[in-house]
Write a protein that holds these residues in place. Structure first.
Motif, PDB file in Angstrom:
ATOM      1  N   SER A  57       0.605  28.013  39.750  1.00  0.00           N
ATOM      2  CA  SER A  57      -0.606  27.192  39.809  1.00  0.00           C
ATOM      3  C   SER A  57      -1.770  27.791  39.018  1.00  0.00           C
ATOM      4  CB  SER A  57      -1.023  26.982  41.269  1.00  0.00           C
ATOM      5  OG  SER A  57      -1.281  28.226  41.882  1.00  0.00           O
ATOM      6  N   ASP A  58      -1.727  29.081  38.735  1.00  0.00           N
ATOM      7  CA  ASP A  58      -2.807  29.746  37.998  1.00  0.00           C
ATOM      8  C   ASP A  58      -2.633  29.696  36.485  1.00  0.00           C
ATOM      9  OD1 ASP A  58      -0.556  31.325  38.265  1.00  0.00           O
ATOM     10  OD2 ASP A  58      -1.642  33.195  38.546  1.00  0.00           O
TER      11      ASP A  58
ATOM     12  N   LYS B  20       2.599  37.216  37.684  1.00  0.00           N
ATOM     13  CA  LYS B  20       1.430  36.357  37.829  1.00  0.00           C
ATOM     14  C   LYS B  20       0.656  36.306  36.523  1.00  0.00           C
ATOM     15  CE  LYS B  20      -0.923  36.251  41.522  1.00  0.00           C
ATOM     16  NZ  LYS B  20      -1.829  36.571  42.626  1.00  0.00           N
TER      17      LYS B  20
END
Length: 98
Positions: free
Chosen positions: A63-64, A15
């Motif tokens: 998406s981040d 992430k």
């Protein structure tokens, strides 16, 4: 048109963090090289190297991840084979093509 068969795949995808960016997660032992010949770019890898590249791309698609964020892959620190052409993986700045 024939239906395309698919198979499920489970991957751990790093992430994005605003503090540290996007961690690079590569298998322990893999082969991946990038070559340019005339008007062609060839990305060649063994199964582990191709899966590692897929993880990098899937991470970048998160998406981040902010627009314009880039991974520079080159032969130092040995992400791709020595003698490979550097490769930049970049999240598009805009929505993409219509």
């Amino acid at each position: 048109m024939d239906e395309i068969e698919t198979k499920p795949i489970t991957l751990e995808v790093p992430k994005y963090s605003a503090n540290r960016g996007l961690p690079r997660l590569w298998p322990d032992d893999y082969f991946l090289q990038v070559l340019v010949d005339d008007d062609y770019v060839t990305i060649e890898g063994d199964p582990a190297g191709l899966r590692g590249l897929a993880v990098q791309l899937l991470s970048l698609a998160g998406s981040d991840v902010p627009p314009g964020y880039a991974h520079d892959l080159d032969d130092l620190p040995a992400e791709i084979e020595p003698g490979s052409v550097p490769l930049i993986l970049m999240r598009a700045l805009g929505a993409g093509r219509s």
